[in-house]
Design a protein around this motif. Structure first.
Motif, mmCIF file in Angstrom:
data_model
loop_
_atom_site.group_PDB
_atom_site.id
_atom_site.type_symbol
_atom_site.label_atom_id
_atom_site.label_comp_id
_atom_site.label_asym_id
_atom_site.label_seq_id
_atom_site.Cartn_x
_atom_site.Cartn_y
_atom_site.Cartn_z
ATOM 1 N N VAL A 72 35.033 44.236 42.174
ATOM 2 C CA VAL A 72 35.651 43.459 43.301
ATOM 3 C C VAL A 72 35.036 42.086 42.779
ATOM 4 O O VAL A 72 33.837 41.871 43.074
ATOM 5 N N ALA A 73 36.130 41.050 42.751
ATOM 6 C CA ALA A 73 35.556 39.565 42.687
ATOM 7 C C ALA A 73 36.112 38.635 43.661
ATOM 8 O O ALA A 73 37.218 38.773 43.964
ATOM 9 N N ILE A 74 35.132 37.894 44.225
ATOM 10 C CA ILE A 74 35.720 36.686 45.108
ATOM 11 C C ILE A 74 35.653 35.642 44.128
ATOM 12 O O ILE A 74 34.720 35.239 43.487
ATOM 13 N N VAL A 75 37.035 34.958 44.070
ATOM 14 C CA VAL A 75 37.019 33.748 43.195
ATOM 15 C C VAL A 75 37.468 32.544 44.231
ATOM 16 O O VAL A 75 38.562 32.508 44.747
ATOM 17 N N THR A 76 36.611 31.494 44.378
ATOM 18 C CA THR A 76 36.598 30.485 45.146
ATOM 19 C C THR A 76 37.726 29.626 44.366
ATOM 20 O O THR A 76 37.339 29.334 43.185
ATOM 21 N N GLY A 77 38.208 28.796 45.059
ATOM 22 C CA GLY A 77 39.352 27.560 44.435
ATOM 23 C C GLY A 77 40.351 28.584 43.741
ATOM 24 O O GLY A 77 40.760 27.688 42.496
#
Length: 246
Positions: free
Chosen positions: A9-14
């Motif tokens: 699971v990845a959080i990608v900001t922007g």
């Protein structure tokens, strides 16, 4: 104990921006579940989610100010509630107002530092507290810290701080099996880069590296995907992705 067979699971900001979107879609292509963060452009983030789900990936969009600790805690909460945890943080969110040091107003300087420095500190702090073993934190710097281009003083200063935080956090997470690195792109063909630049300036900047072109968001996404996945022996580093400009 983390289930090694479960999708990461990845959080990608922007993720609503040029590089962020490319990173989100590249990770999804590797089977990673994506939390696509956006600050103000909900429609663009929805497009990213739609593109990922159309390719049979899994993604959600979550908004918030990266410098607001409550909003970012809610971002991590959403990732955990929907997908069970967080394994990767790719922090692309940032702003790049330009101007000579002698002329740049201090309000703009403060805004750059708030988003780029405090924002990185906030999301890195949360990742350090909440990321699962085997994870990867990937911050974003800039090759301008080496290229020393005029008008980039405040922006480069903010990214110098990002690099310092990255290298220190990598060492603070000893024993956690979490890597911490920064990617430092060179000039990349995104709306943020093209804004306000006449074509002759774009062409001159593109000629600075031996490849004689601008980078693409996909070029940068490949570096992030490497650090998010197979690049487990790269830790506490700044990777310059600029076609050899410096």
């Amino acid at each position: 104990m983390t289930d090694s067979t479960a999708p990461r699971v990845a959080i990608v900001t922007g993720a609503s921006g040029g590089i962020g979107r490319a990173v989100a879609e590249r990770l999804a292509a590797d089977g990673v579940r994506v939390v696509a963060h956006y600050s103000g452009n909900a429609d663009a983030a929805a497009e990213v989610v739609a593109a990922i789900t159309a390719g049979e990936g899994e993604a959600i969009a979550v908004g918030g100010d990266v410098a607001d600790e409550a909003a970012m805690a809610a971002l991590f909460d959403a990732a955990e509630q929907r997908f069970g945890g967080v394994d990767v943080l790719v922090h692309t969110a940032g702003i790049m107002p330009l101007g000579p040091i002698a002329e740049l107003d201090l309000e703009t300087f403060d805004r750059i530092q708030r988003v780029n420095v405090r924002g990185t500190f906030v999301v890195d702090q949360l990742a350090a507290r909440r990321m699962r073993s085997g994870g990867a934190i990937i911050n974003f710097s800039t090759s301008v810290t080496r290229l020393q281009m005029p008008t980039y003083g405040a922006y480069a200063a903010s990214k110098g701080a990002v690099e310092a935080m990255t290298l220190i956090l990598a060492r603070e997470l000893r024993g956690r099996d979490i890597t911490v690195n920064a990617v430092a792109p060179g000039p990349t063909a995104t709306p943020l880069f093209f804004a306000g630049k006449p074509q002759e300036v774009v062409d001159r900047i593109a000629s600075l590296n031996p490849m004689e072109r601008l980078g693409t968001p996909e070029d940068i996404a490949e570096v992030a995907a490497f650090l998010a996945g197979p690049g487990r022996w790269v830790n506490g580093q700044v990777l310059y992705a600029n076609g050899g400009a410096a």
